[in-house]
Motif scaffolding. Structure first.
Motif, PDB file in Angstrom:
ATOM      1  N   GLN A  44       0.905  -1.347   0.010  1.00 56.48           N
ATOM      2  CA  GLN A  44       0.120  -0.037   0.117  1.00 56.48           C
ATOM      3  C   GLN A  44       0.777   1.187  -0.110  1.00 56.48           C
ATOM      4  N   GLU A  45       1.926   1.244   0.824  1.00 56.27           N
ATOM      5  CA  GLU A  45       2.861   2.268   0.713  1.00 56.27           C
ATOM      6  C   GLU A  45       3.397   2.601  -0.504  1.00 56.27           C
ATOM      7  N   VAL A  46       3.842   1.574  -1.327  1.00 57.10           N
ATOM      8  CA  VAL A  46       4.470   1.961  -2.637  1.00 57.10           C
ATOM      9  C   VAL A  46       3.511   2.276  -3.573  1.00 57.10           C
ATOM     10  N   VAL A  47       2.531   1.716  -3.574  1.00 55.67           N
ATOM     11  CA  VAL A  47       1.351   2.040  -4.579  1.00 55.67           C
ATOM     12  C   VAL A  47       0.870   3.757  -4.154  1.00 55.67           C
ATOM     13  N   ALA A  48       0.668   3.789  -2.977  1.00 55.16           N
ATOM     14  CA  ALA A  48       0.428   5.347  -2.828  1.00 55.16           C
ATOM     15  C   ALA A  48       1.286   6.431  -2.838  1.00 55.16           C
ATOM     16  N   ALA A  49       2.734   6.109  -2.782  1.00 53.54           N
ATOM     17  CA  ALA A  49       3.831   6.948  -3.481  1.00 53.54           C
ATOM     18  C   ALA A  49       3.874   6.838  -5.073  1.00 53.54           C
ATOM     19  N   ALA A  50       3.523   5.753  -5.614  1.00 48.28           N
ATOM     20  CA  ALA A  50       3.396   5.837  -7.209  1.00 48.28           C
ATOM     21  C   ALA A  50       2.115   6.575  -7.662  1.00 48.28           C
ATOM     22  N   ARG A  51       1.366   6.878  -6.814  1.00 46.72           N
ATOM     23  CA  ARG A  51       0.132   7.457  -7.247  1.00 46.72           C
ATOM     24  C   ARG A  51       0.465   8.983  -7.243  1.00 46.72           C
ATOM     25  N   LYS A  52       1.175   9.535  -6.397  1.00 53.44           N
ATOM     26  CA  LYS A  52       1.355  10.916  -6.302  1.00 53.44           C
ATOM     27  C   LYS A  52       2.576  11.208  -7.407  1.00 53.44           C
ATOM     28  N   ALA A  53       3.150  10.083  -7.847  1.00 50.78           N
ATOM     29  CA  ALA A  53       4.263  10.447  -8.793  1.00 50.78           C
ATOM     30  C   ALA A  53       3.766  10.275 -10.321  1.00 50.78           C
ATOM     31  N   GLU A  54       2.897   9.400 -10.513  1.00 49.96           N
ATOM     32  CA  GLU A  54       2.535   8.987 -11.817  1.00 49.96           C
ATOM     33  C   GLU A  54       1.796  10.316 -12.546  1.00 49.96           C
ATOM     34  N   ALA A  55       2.691  10.647 -13.850  1.00 50.44           N
ATOM     35  CA  ALA A  55       1.941  11.713 -14.660  1.00 50.44           C
ATOM     36  C   ALA A  55       0.994  11.270 -15.482  1.00 50.44           C
TER      37      ALA A  55
ATOM     38  N   LEU B  33      -2.496   5.395 -16.483  1.00 54.04           N
ATOM     39  CA  LEU B  33      -1.766   4.759 -15.322  1.00 54.04           C
ATOM     40  C   LEU B  33      -2.051   5.119 -13.739  1.00 54.04           C
ATOM     41  N   ARG B  34      -2.520   6.322 -13.755  1.00 54.31           N
ATOM     42  CA  ARG B  34      -2.748   6.825 -12.465  1.00 54.31           C
ATOM     43  C   ARG B  34      -4.182   6.230 -12.098  1.00 54.31           C
ATOM     44  N   ALA B  35      -5.038   6.251 -12.879  1.00 54.87           N
ATOM     45  CA  ALA B  35      -6.344   5.844 -12.762  1.00 54.87           C
ATOM     46  C   ALA B  35      -6.357   4.135 -12.240  1.00 54.87           C
ATOM     47  N   ARG B  36      -5.466   3.421 -12.978  1.00 55.36           N
ATOM     48  CA  ARG B  36      -5.237   1.987 -12.661  1.00 55.36           C
ATOM     49  C   ARG B  36      -4.553   1.763 -11.101  1.00 55.36           C
TER      50      ARG B  36
END
Length: 547
Positions: free
Chosen positions: A153-164, A168-171
């Protein structure tokens, strides 16, 4: 002694520095040790799961090669050293990467079941979410999307914030929502409410199923979810999803009915012209569909052999080819067989049935008894999602539009040409048309060829939604007659209404009673309708109709 204002200012500065340091701190936990990896060599499944989960929180430079080694079965355990990785023909320490000396007999292979391997794949993908390469991130997100509960969850949460990238951000949002709900009541309330909102917008049915446990009760009759607000939000989302699903099913059945109706229209349009004009019960009409489909197959084969670069446009050449092939065969059939049987409906029915068998056997002899495949051009492949869970194929949409275009052409020929004038005159009153100089025998031949050609166009369209075989036309001949009888003999408007009406009725009944009972039900409806209105939906005008 500092003043109260200076002390408040000092505390504010310290708090700001603390928050800045926490924000800048890496997500990853402390570096890995051999003790963290040792459970992988043991038999405790839970300990192995915990060890793999710990890899997702370790520094990427340590975790990535270990996960890769696990995926490649290159990670082994040596009691004297710990976990080692095979690197070519040597072994290195799994954590530090430094070469180590171990005996081959001391190495112990690791045993991972399918669940652990799935967890390893998800952990490896989690580490790739921050990759600067969008292709790597896409692959990682696709892997996690299949098993989101295994993601960190922590990794995905960080990736959500960084994804442009918005897609991909919706997925990533959906993956994060699944990890939150998998955590259960331990997850923060606001996070769970946001997860429910995200899954409510996702079109994947598997994601929606994650909401169902939030509104279920246990054996004692108590809700499994203790938070009332979470239950209410989940119930509202599920109600909205069910409403969307019903709407999608309704639109899907309507589109499927229009799609079937367009096929029936192409099959029955030529029959409506010939049956209304000559009164011949042509049981070989379905074989004109087959001839058009095989003509399309021949054109496709020629394009593959001689013009592969233009293959996506073979259908443009197949349309006139299918029309001409069916029209020529229809013209010959009328001149050789049917002309001598006018006024004898029973003999005509038997003769055309025999002709249909001859056509089928001829096709089997030339092309073989097995079905042949006609490929869709690129511009007819794929589909579009109109509603969640409802994909509209492009080939079906194009066939509907094509059927309407054929109807427009047929209407123009029948109402704006000299041949059409003669056809309408002969249909309404053959004797009077002959008296004013219309060569009715020639009109019969041309009209029969035109109707057969339209059926050939129908076969061309059918080749784009299924395989082509010798029995292709038999599946549509009965339905074509039902369309003609329901719409009114010789009536173009009646054929249109009858075809689309039967198609829609069929598709709305099939989900409840199946395809066979749906056809029986439709047949019963037509019989009852004809009892009340023998002339069909649109009555034929003229003295012959009144006779």
């Amino acid at each position: 002694m500092p003043s109260p204002i200076s002390r408040s200012w000092l505390r504010a500065m310290l708090a700001a520095l603390l928050l800045t340091s926490l924000w800048a701190a890496p997500l990853w936990a402390a570096p890995l040790t051999q003790a963290d990896l040792k459970p992988l060599a043991e038999d405790d499944f839970d300990a192995k799961t915990a060890a793999v989960t710990a890899l997702t929180k370790a520094p990427p430079e340590q975790a990535a090669p270990i996960l890769k080694a696990l995926q490649d079965d290159a990670l082994q355990y040596a009691p004297s050293v710990g976990m080692v990785r095979q690197d070519g023909d040597k072994f290195v320490d799994a954590i530090s990467g430094k070469p180590v000396t171990v005996k081959q007999d001391d190495l112990e292979s690791l045993t991972l079941n399918n669940s652990l391997r799935t967890l390893v794949d998800s952990a490896a993908s989690s580490l790739q979410l921050q990759s600067p390469d969008i292709a790597v991130r896409t692959q990682a997100i696709n892997t996690l999307f299949d098993a989101p509960e295994n993601a960190s969850q922590e990794v995905v949460a960080a990736a959500r914030k960084a994804e442009a990238d918005a897609g991909l951000r919706a997925r990533l949002d959906v993956i994060w929502a699944n990890t939150v709900l998998a955590e259960g009541a331990d997850a923060p309330r606001d996070a769970r409410l946001e997860a429910i909102r995200i899954l409510g917008k996702d079109s994947n049915p598997q994601s929606r199923q994650k909401l169902a446990p939030l509104v279920e009760k246990d054996d004692a009759g108590k809700y499994r979810e203790p938070d009332a607000d979470v239950r209410v939000a989940a119930q509202q989302t599920l109600d909205a999803l069910r409403s969307d699903q019903r709407r999608a099913e309704l639109v899907g059945n309507l589109f499927a009915g229009l799609s079937l109706g367009s096929v029936l229209l192409l099959a029955a349009l030529g029959l409506a012209i010939t049956y209304g004009l000559i009164g011949v019960i042509n049981m070989a009409h379905g074989e004109f569909l087959m001839i058009g489909a095989y003509a399309t197959y021949v054109v496709q084969t020629l394009f593959r052999a001689y013009a592969p670069n233009a293959f996506d446009w073979y259908l443009v050449a197949a349309l006139p080819a299918s029309f001409l092939a069916a029209a020529v065969v229809g013209f010959a059939l009328e001149r050789i067989v049917l002309r001598h049987l006018y006024g004898r409906p029973l003999e005509t029915l038997l003769a055309t049935f025999g002709v249909s068998l001859l056509f089928q056997q001829a096709v089997r002899t030339i092309f073989g008894a097995q079905n042949v495949e006609v490929a869709n051009p690129v511009w007819m492949s794929g589909g579009m999602e109109w509603l969640p869970g409802l994909v509209i194929p492009y080939n079906r949409v194009i066939i509907i539009l094509f059927a309407l275009a054929v109807v427009a052409i047929a209407w123009g020929v029948l109402n704006r040409t000299r041949l059409g004038l003669f056809v309408r005159a002969t249909t309404q009153n053959r004797t009077m048309a002959a008296c004013v100089g219309v060569r009715t025998w020639k009109v019969d031949s041309y009209a029969f060829a035109f109707g057969a050609g339209i059926a050939g166009l129908g076969g061309c369209a059918l080749s784009q939604i299924g395989n082509v075989g010798p029995d292709l036309g038999q599946a549509y001949i009965i339905d074509s007659f039902m369309v003609v009888v329901l719409g009114g003999v010789g009536q173009l408007a009646g054929t249109i209404v009858g075809a689309f009406g039967l198609g829609i009725i069929n598709k709305f009944i099939e989900p409840f009673y199946g395809a066979v009972l749906a056809k029986i039900f439709v047949l019963v409806l037509i019989v009852l309708f004809i009892q009340k209105r023998p002339q069909g939906l649109f009555a034929l005008k003229g003295r012959s109709a009144e006779a």
